[in-house]
Write an enzyme that holds these catalytic residues in place. Structure first.
Site, PDB file in Angstrom:
ATOM      1  N   HIS B 267       0.772  -1.153  -0.045  1.00 44.99           N
ATOM      2  CA  HIS B 267      -0.115  -0.148   0.099  1.00 44.99           C
ATOM      3  C   HIS B 267       0.657   1.114  -0.204  1.00 44.99           C
ATOM      4  CE1 HIS B 267      -3.717   2.587   1.283  1.00 44.99           C
ATOM      5  NE2 HIS B 267      -2.572   3.303   1.783  1.00 44.99           N
ATOM      6  N   GLU B 268       1.944   1.471   0.890  1.00 43.51           N
ATOM      7  CA  GLU B 268       2.631   2.472   0.988  1.00 43.51           C
ATOM      8  C   GLU B 268       3.722   2.573  -0.126  1.00 43.51           C
ATOM      9  OE1 GLU B 268       1.758   4.788   3.273  1.00 43.51           O
ATOM     10  OE2 GLU B 268       0.632   3.304   4.584  1.00 43.51           O
ATOM     11  N   HIS B 271       1.949   4.552  -2.858  1.00 43.05           N
ATOM     12  CA  HIS B 271       2.034   5.921  -2.567  1.00 43.05           C
ATOM     13  C   HIS B 271       3.552   6.172  -3.107  1.00 43.05           C
ATOM     14  CE1 HIS B 271      -1.414   7.066  -0.360  1.00 43.05           C
ATOM     15  NE2 HIS B 271      -1.438   6.102   0.504  1.00 43.05           N
ATOM     16  N   GLU B 297      -4.475   7.818  -2.782  1.00 40.85           N
ATOM     17  CA  GLU B 297      -5.151   6.650  -2.288  1.00 40.85           C
ATOM     18  C   GLU B 297      -5.327   5.662  -3.354  1.00 40.85           C
ATOM     19  OE1 GLU B 297      -4.817   5.402   0.854  1.00 40.85           O
ATOM     20  OE2 GLU B 297      -4.113   7.230   1.567  1.00 40.85           O
TER      21      GLU B 297
END
Lengths: 502, 502
Positions: B267-268, B271, B297
């Site tokens: 997830h990160e 980003h 997101e």
């Protein structure tokens, strides 16, 4: 309309708060760069540091700062002692920094940021040619710096004074002569007649995870309050403190050598203790923080060697090592560990050198710096000159520049003139120990596992004072005598004659 | 004498360089605070941030800035598109920030620094009363902020617009209504008829050292260049980027649950990929960096769920897990791992929620924020209201505030109005997937282990653009259509009907 003293000190507080903010940010960014920042981030960091050093230069040397300090200097009698000393220190900085052209000042900060990244890589790859052009620029800048700051002095004298106010080549030469005269024969005797202990760690692995736990234990054992002190991991261990509420030490773990990080943590821990115990009344002033590199190293080397390598500390350490490394420590006695921690044997790496041969590492750096600064040694010839000195003083061949001229981070960090403070600090420490022993049984305190009396003594006599006085004054207040290097040589001769039954 | 356009853009570059220096330092200090800074350092950091936010406020709203931007606004035709957009964005900031009184702005930065430290401790100790007074102040400031920025709007609309320009309660209500209508019945069906897979990790330990190696593998697997991206460890994972050359992600390791950190890193990592691929031409401009939280997101949740929880990714992951955790993974099949990564089961923690129930977590936060901002909910009643919503939407009892109202770092960080962007981002991602599939076989690309075609598609359509256009424009350019949440609901219904054979 003239400002009141109260208004002026209010302006001073606001100026100092600004200065400290930039210093704080730069300290954090330096620590971040050395520990976790991605390697490719150096260029961005250089840009930020350029902006900040321009601001910092302005705060230190700006017209407003000059006027404010001049006004305060006219009313010194109305100021409390802390503010008076702050004004005098800031005025000194103002007058000195003004002599450095701003563009050169900013460009140098950017250069150092780059040089640090280049040195890290060059050291890993043992690639002197990659670092050489940076060293050229650093040496050139330092010669210019010496000329700006103290044109009346020889360049290296001007730099020595930067790290230890009042230190000169004359003093260093005399100091190193005592060490050379008294220690070299002892080192030779050990090499000829001393029986070296067995290597108790040979062929054993000490996992990093467990060594990290050992670091926590060590920091607690020497009385570090973790609320205000963190630990990180870097190629070259260091301590960074922006205030008594934010100190960080770093270490480097070697799987096959637990003593390396162990004594590194105790050494940096000594630096940290100093910063952590500055008096509350100096917090938020420019006097918060250790007074000089020499006094700082006296504390770190006191903890590393006088405390850390003592019988009593080793005795308390052993059960902890046995718990963390049961298989590796099987059969290792207290005597084995004490001997292992106190082996005297010439080696290549300064930070891992034993207590006895350590000062030879410092002496060779001192001599090389002296030559670099008086122009008798060219940067291009530095690796060969290094290797020759190592052969001369330590009797060793340097296999690669990683284990030679590239091993330390000081030069890439711009510090020329710093090294002597290590040897000086060691010697300060031995004299302080003698003084401390007049009022307590230091061995018994260390053996008890609770260092409070030692910490209290150092807090009262040194740590709490921050930079309230010049280093020499602080030392003499603590030792109640002028500096005398024979305390150090006596201490080493006593300790190592016993260890090697000479 | 009037300045030339070239002179004006030169001044603009110097202004932006200064702004970016402070932003950079603050980003590093924030990362440092969350990862390694000693706990007691918060107060010092607050002082530094106070000095910096005063400078930053001055740079954003100062008279010189206003004059410079006004002069540049008169010559927009002479400016290149990047500079033109920079001027318009800076002017927007100038006009908006000026509306916030400086003392309030600075005091709020100091408050947030404190609130962060208090929240960390309060979460660990599940101590809502310790955090409540900070939340009171944060809510009060945000209501004032909304009034300063957009007095014509309802406060919460003003805040939503901060995180996703153009977003309103009306749009959110409509969006969440679609999710509620289509997803709640599916979740109910699974609860009633779906057979849950066995817990393949029950009772097993996954050592942190090995999980760290898994993080390295994951970052490489999704194509992150470690030259410019570091990883740290924090209570609550986040991504921090000060430029495409300095991005950091964080994760949190749980010994008994390897999937938590695994999907957190992916997830990160999403980003991070976004920040790392901003066009070179935007570097050193105010447009370098993701355009909005919603688009950000959309990338992180795309990588976490659409890539990370896909068959192909799981297939490539399995051998790596087997190598790192041979005993723990013995007997675990690809199907077992795929089902474990895609369990849909109501749970308490948003960051660990499954893809299907995730938006209910967001919806409940959205509803609570709406009530906090329109005054119908008092901060003191927030924990009870939270627990009631969790019961209503997820059917669960909240055992303590650590697993409830204190779980997220957003509010302590001052972010009210951020949460909807998570659900919105998930929905954006599903629509982008549909578009991407028109030009490539996404499943085959993921299964190949080389994500280059996916990375290239996203770089071209989204990442490289930085903040050159408004978020909605960037989304519609990429998707070649207006936003339509039914892509998301169709994707989830398709995936979970198959998984649970409904």
């Amino acid at each position: 309309m003239e400002r009141t003293t109260e208004e002026l000190t209010g302006l001073l507080r606001s100026l100092v708060a600004k200065m400290k903010a930039y210093q704080h940010a730069q300290t954090v960014m330096y620590f971040d760069a050395a520990t976790v920042a991605p390697p490719g981030s150096a260029e961005d960091r250089g840009k930020t540091l350029a902006v900040f050093s321009e601001v910092t230069y302005g705060l230190q040397t700006g017209e407003e700062t000059g006027k404010l300090l001049s006004a305060l200097r006219e009313r010194t009698e109305e100021l409390d002692p802390v503010t008076r000393r702050e004004v005098s220190e800031l005025w000194r900085d103002y007058e000195r920094t003004k002599k450095i052209p701003m563009e050169e000042y900013v460009a140098y900060q950017v250069l150092l940021n780059e040089a640090d990244a280049v040195w890290h890589k060059a050291k890993t790859e043992s690639d002197w040619p990659a670092f050489e052009p940076y060293m050229e620029k650093i040496v050139a800048f330092n010669r210019k710096l010496a000329g700006w700051l103290a044109p009346e002095k020889k360049p290296y004298d001007a730099l020595l004074d930067e790290y230890e106010r009042g230190l000169t080549m004359e003093k260093c030469d005399a100091f190193f002569a005592v060490l050379r005269e008294r220690l070299v024969p002892l080192i030779r005797q050990i090499a000829e007649k001393g029986k070296q202990p067995e290597d108790i760690f040979a062929g054993k692995d000490f996992p990093v995870e467990q060594q990290r736990k050992l670091s926590d234990w060590l920091m607690a054992a020497i009385g570090i309050d973790r609320e205000y002190c963190a630990i990180g991991e870097t190629e070259h261990p260091f301590t960074d403190g922006s205030s008594k509420h934010d100190v960080r030490i770093t270490t480097h773990y070697y799987v096959n050598d637990p003593l390396s990080s162990l004594f590194s943590v105790v050494h940096e821990g000594g630096h940290a203790l100093y910063e952590l115990h500055v008096a509350d009344g100096l917090q938020d002033t420019v006097l918060a923080g250790g007074v000089s590199m020499g006094i700082h190293e006296s504390q770190s080397r006191f903890f590393e060697n006088i405390i850390g390598r003592s019988r009593g500390f080793i005795r308390n350490l052993l059960p902890e090592l046995r718990e963390l490394f049961p298989a590796q420590m099987a059969g290792v006695t207290e005597e084995d560990l004490y001997r292992a921690a106190n082996v005297a044997r010439p080696s290549l790496i300064r930070t891992e050198a034993d207590e006895l041969t350590y000062s030879l590492h410092v002496m060779l750096r001192y001599e090389l710096e002296k030559q670099l600064m008086d122009g008798s040694l060219a940067v291009a010839d530095l690796p060969a000159a290094w290797n020759a000195k190592v052969k001369e003083y330590l009797g060793l061949d340097v296999p690669d520049d990683r284990s030679g001229v590239l091993q330390d981070s000081h030069w890439s960090g711009g510090a020329i003139g710093y090294f002597p403070s290590y040897a000086l600090g060691s010697a300060y420490g031995a004299q302080l120990l003698a003084k401390m022993k007049e009022s307590m049984d230091v061995d018994a305190v260390v053996a008890s596992g609770d260092l409070t009396p030692v910490l209290d003594w150092l807090t009262e006599r040194i740590w709490s004072k921050g930079s309230l006085y010049d280093p020499q004054v602080i030392f003499e207040q603590a030792a109640e005598a002028p500096f005398d290097p024979t305390y150090y040589t006596d201490y080493l001769i006593g300790k190592y004659s016993a260890l090697y039954s000479l």
